[in-house]
Design a protein around this motif. Structure first.
Motif, short mmCIF file in Angstrom:
data_model
loop_
_atom_site.label_atom_id
_atom_site.label_comp_id
_atom_site.label_asym_id
_atom_site.label_seq_id
_atom_site.Cartn_x
_atom_site.Cartn_y
_atom_site.Cartn_z
N VAL A 23 0.93 -0.96 0.08
CA VAL A 23 0.07 -0.05 -0.07
C VAL A 23 0.84 1.28 -0.08
N LEU A 24 0.57 2.22 -1.08
CA LEU A 24 1.43 3.41 -1.01
C LEU A 24 0.43 4.51 -0.44
N SER A 25 1.06 5.32 0.31
CA SER A 25 0.50 6.56 1.15
C SER A 25 1.31 7.67 0.88
N GLY A 26 0.81 8.92 0.93
CA GLY A 26 1.48 10.02 1.02
C GLY A 26 1.40 10.73 -0.44
N SER A 27 0.86 10.10 -1.48
CA SER A 27 1.19 10.49 -2.66
C SER A 27 0.01 10.16 -3.76
N ILE A 28 -0.08 10.42 -4.79
CA ILE A 28 -1.05 9.80 -6.06
C ILE A 28 -0.48 8.71 -6.51
N ILE A 69 1.82 -9.62 -11.44
CA ILE A 69 1.55 -8.39 -10.53
C ILE A 69 0.24 -7.69 -11.39
N SER A 70 -0.42 -7.03 -10.26
CA SER A 70 -1.63 -6.53 -10.66
C SER A 70 -1.45 -4.86 -9.52
N LYS A 75 -7.70 1.42 -4.36
CA LYS A 75 -6.87 0.97 -3.33
C LYS A 75 -5.61 1.24 -2.81
N ASN A 76 -5.00 2.11 -3.67
CA ASN A 76 -3.57 2.47 -3.62
C ASN A 76 -2.72 1.29 -3.51
N THR A 77 -3.07 0.02 -3.97
CA THR A 77 -2.32 -1.17 -3.75
C THR A 77 -1.92 -1.82 -5.05
N VAL A 78 -0.68 -2.33 -4.86
CA VAL A 78 -0.14 -3.18 -5.75
C VAL A 78 -0.10 -4.78 -5.29
N TYR A 79 -0.26 -5.66 -6.11
CA TYR A 79 -0.15 -6.93 -5.80
C TYR A 79 0.79 -7.86 -6.44
N LEU A 80 1.26 -9.08 -5.73
CA LEU A 80 2.07 -9.94 -6.33
C LEU A 80 1.51 -11.00 -6.01
#
Length: 119
Positions: A23-28, A69-70, A75-80
């Motif tokens: 999960v990435l936070s603090g940016s777009i 990878i998706s 959700k600001n989320t990348v999956y593996l």
């Protein structure tokens, strides 16, 4: 301040599956190319897979047809998704986000999540 937080690592038997999340936070989130990298014990960090903001993917030869990878921009989320895991997949998996701003590379890393493939 951009922050990446990985989860989903653990111990799995050969042939098993795991799904990592970051999960990435603090940016777009949607403007970044996101990636997963792996560092095996005693080895350098290496690329596993990347996905661009447009959804184009790239994989290391060693994981093609096993890993997917998706991303979910809502959700600001990348999956593996990792299937058919092998002992040689063992290592710390790091999430990466990168983009260019005025030709300058802006690059962030997560703290890593450990994956151990062993019987």
């Amino acid at each position: 301040q951009v922050q990446l937080v990985e989860s989903g690592g653990g111990l799995v038997q050969p042939g098993g599956s795991l799904r990592l999340s970051c999960v990435l936070s603090g940016s777009i989130f949607s403007i970044y190319t996101m990636g997963w990298y792996r560092q095996a014990p005693g080895k350098q960090r290496e690329l596993v897979a990347t996905i661009t903001s447009g959804g184009s993917t790239n994989y290391a030869d060693s994981v093609k047809d096993r890993f997917t990878i998706s991303r979910d921009n809502a959700k600001n989320t990348v999956y593996l998704q990792m299937n058919s895991l092998k002992p040689e997949d063992t290592g710390v998996f790091y999430c990466n986000s990168r983009r260019y701003s005025d030709l300058k590379l802006i690059n962030y890393w997560g703290q890593g999540t450990r994956v151990t493939v062993s019987s």
